[in-house]
Design a protein around this motif. Structure first.
Motif: not given
Length: 114
Positions: A48-64
């Protein structure tokens, strides 16, 4: 994974929903290529071209993230599958056209390319 990623982070001027959709599209690509268990948050974020920390801003975990991705896929695929079923009569015929339509979606990459 051989998928190239754009520059990291949220593009200048991008809206949160655009970034969220970019993450969902990356999830679809990763899961299609390596499967659910090997599609890690780190790899999805990279695609997605982002850090995993940034991704967690949008989704709290893999399940979500997977839940949101599944709902997006359903929004894309279900109308076409329902239309295919409506074009024919009989349970067996409906099942066959739905399977054919699903196969077309997978082969054409329509679900991941929205």
């Amino acid at each position: 994974m051989s998928i190239s990623s754009p520059s990291l982070g949220r593009p200048v001027g991008a809206h949160g929903e655009q970034t969220r959709q970019r993450v969902i599209a990356a999830t679809m690509r990763c899961v299609a290529e390596v499967g659910y268990s090997r599609a890690t948050i780190r790899e999805i974020a990279r695609v997605a071209g982002m850090t995993s920390g940034s991704l967690y801003h949008y989704f709290p975990n893999k399940a979500e993230l997977m839940k949101a991705t599944f709902l997006e896929l359903a929004d894309i695929a279900v109308p076409g599958l329902a239309d295919a079923a409506a074009r024919t009569e009989g349970v067996l015929n409906k099942l066959m056209v739905v399977l054919d339509e699903g196969d077309s979606l997978l082969r054409d990459g329509s679900a991941g390319g929205r």
